[in-house]
Design an enzyme around this catalytic site. Structure first.
Site, PDB file in Angstrom:
ATOM      1  CD  GLU A 174      -3.171  -1.044   0.566  1.00 23.65           C
ATOM      2  OE1 GLU A 174      -3.759   0.038   0.651  1.00 23.65           O
ATOM      3  OE2 GLU A 174      -3.621  -2.008  -0.090  1.00 23.65           O
ATOM      4  CG  HIS A 250      -2.883   2.688   4.887  1.00 27.81           C
ATOM      5  ND1 HIS A 250      -3.619   3.510   4.052  1.00 27.81           N
ATOM      6  CD2 HIS A 250      -2.778   1.509   4.232  1.00 27.81           C
ATOM      7  CE1 HIS A 250      -3.942   2.844   2.953  1.00 27.81           C
ATOM      8  NE2 HIS A 250      -3.435   1.639   3.040  1.00 27.81           N
ATOM      9  CB  CYS A 368      -4.128  10.276   2.804  1.00 25.19           C
ATOM     10  SG  CYS A 368      -4.461   9.056   4.086  1.00 25.19           S
TER      11      CYS A 368
END
Length: 444
Positions: A174, A250, A368
């Site tokens: 990711e 995450h 992000c």
């Protein structure tokens, strides 16, 4: 040689909508079906970039992807003209169309993992495109992301772009959302902390039982090998299964680092104290800032995105927290940030709150929205200069967004075939603004 960290922020795409596709991301799920505001979303992101640029921090742009992704819909077995395909898919299964219409590439922390040249044996910047295997609306991103990154980091003398890791879900990667680089100075060899959620090939090891662990040990280990890292640079750390089950999908939702500072929650890692002690032995100036659960719970951290903030170094040598408004509005989090700033034992001396509600409501905070890339002056000159943020580019992109983006998108609006036309017009103009060339399928 001078090195600096450049934040490559993703532009929010024209199809920004709330479809609730991200299993394990509580904000994404909670806001499913709400009306989104794409124009506000992209302008909020641009305003943050402009503010950081005005602070003296280097900024750059990563372009959105074409949406809806007609090639993906054809892969799902739909045929005909593009307008017909969109209509058919919405009638058969709106979720498939929502997957193809997702604007998730805006969260460029998931685009790739980056190791700067001071850490690598060959002295190149290594960039591995993330495969994002865990979710179908993100799995489709890797090929287009690679084209965009190659158009930006286009000098093979300085940059090596690795394609996404193959191997299915066992090698789920990711990107930089699960990678933190610590160092005394950006140009010195650092410690790269690779955080994973589970051992995919060894089910006897700890793993979450409720929500999915998206980054695997196998993927993180692969990144370490392919980036050709120097001895003692890489550290592997497992994320706590308990916090994953609480919505920490995450690592950048539970910790954030910059230079020699690591801000993290006490429940973030398995054997966290052990790893922190090892980092202390690596360099004496390491400053860990542990947030206790009694002061900020994991639930409050997830709601506010305290750890999905950016931690940046300013020209005067101090650091600042770049936080969403939600951190200011949460009393426990706001109090904790104030305590951090008042503490003279760390270099964090300020906080800047930004309205990023459109991104936040879809599950992504300031961290992000950016991919961090440490570059020397020479390497910075070697990238595509068209993506570097300037005051002039800011004004151009604000005009571009006002011209091409819709004010609102309702859940049913994704079936409007004009959305594809509008997206293509916007991206065609954007590639000229950023000097990216013909990087999209529709341009070829």
């Amino acid at each position: 040689m001078n090195y600096q960290e450049v934040n490559f922020d993703g532009l929010v795409g024209p199809t920004h909508n709330y479809s609730g596709l991200s299993h394990g991301n509580l904000a994404s799920f909670d806001n499913k079906g709400h009306v989104s505001h794409p124009k506000s979303a992209v302008l909020q992101g641009l305003k943050k970039m402009k503010s950081l640029h005005d602070m003296g921090l280097p900024q750059a742009i990563i372009a959105p992807h074409e949406r809806p992704n007609i090639s993906l819909l054809r892969n799902f077995g739909f045929s005909g003209k593009e307008d017909e395909i969109i209509e058919k898919v919405y009638k058969v299964d709106p979720t498939l169309l929502a997957i193809a219409t997702s604007a998730s590439p805006m969260w460029t922390a998931n685009a790739a993992t980056v190791s700067p040249s001071p850490d690598t044996k060959d002295g190149k910047v290594h960039i591995s495109v993330a495969n994002l295997n865990s979710l179908p609306h993100r799995f489709q991103e890797s090929e287009q992301t690679q084209r965009i990154l190659k158009a930006i980091f286009n000098d093979e003398k300085y940059f090596t772009i690795h394609s996404a890791i193959q191997g299915g879900n066992a090698f789920g990667d990711e990107g930089a959302a699960n990678h933190t680089r610590l160092c005394l100075d950006y140009g010195q060899k650092g410690k790269e902390v690779f955080v994973f959620g589970k051992y995919a090939l060894d089910i006897s090891k700890p793993r979450p039982r409720g929500l999915p662990a998206r980054q695997t040990f196998e993927a993180s280990n692969t990144l370490i090998r392919r980036h050709n890292l120097k001895k003692d640079v890489a550290i592997l750390v497992q994320q706590s299964p308990e916090v994953i089950n609480k919505g920490v999908f995450h690592n950048d939702v539970i910790s954030v680092g910059n230079k020699n500072v690591l801000l993290y929650h006490e429940d973030a890692f398995i054997e966290g104290d052990h790893h922190i002690e090892n980092l202390k032995k690596s360099f004496d100036e390491f400053i860990p800032i542990k947030i206790l659960n009694k002061k900020v719970t994991v639930e409050d951290a997830v709601r506010s995105y305290l750890f999905n903030t950016q931690l940046v170094s300013l020209k005067d040598g101090s650091m600042a927290i770049i936080a969403p408004k939600e951190c200011e509005e949460n009393s426990a989090v706001r109090k904790q940030i104030t305590e951090i700033i008042k503490d003279q034992s760390n270099p964090i001396k300020g906080v800047h709150f930004f309205d990023l509600r459109e991104s936040m409501q879809n599950g992504g905070g300031p961290a992000c929205l950016r991919l961090r890339v440490v570059l020397s002056d020479e390497e910075l000159q070697a990238i595509n200069q068209g993506v570097l943020f300037t005051d002039e580019l800011y004004e151009t992109l604000v005009s571009w967004a006002n011209k091409h983006y819709r004010d609102k998108i309702r859940p049913s609006d994704i079936k409007d075939p004009n959305l594809l036309k509008e997206c293509r017009q916007a991206l065609d103009e954007l590639t000229k603004i950023l000097k990216l060339g013909n990087i999209y399928e529709f341009q070829r």
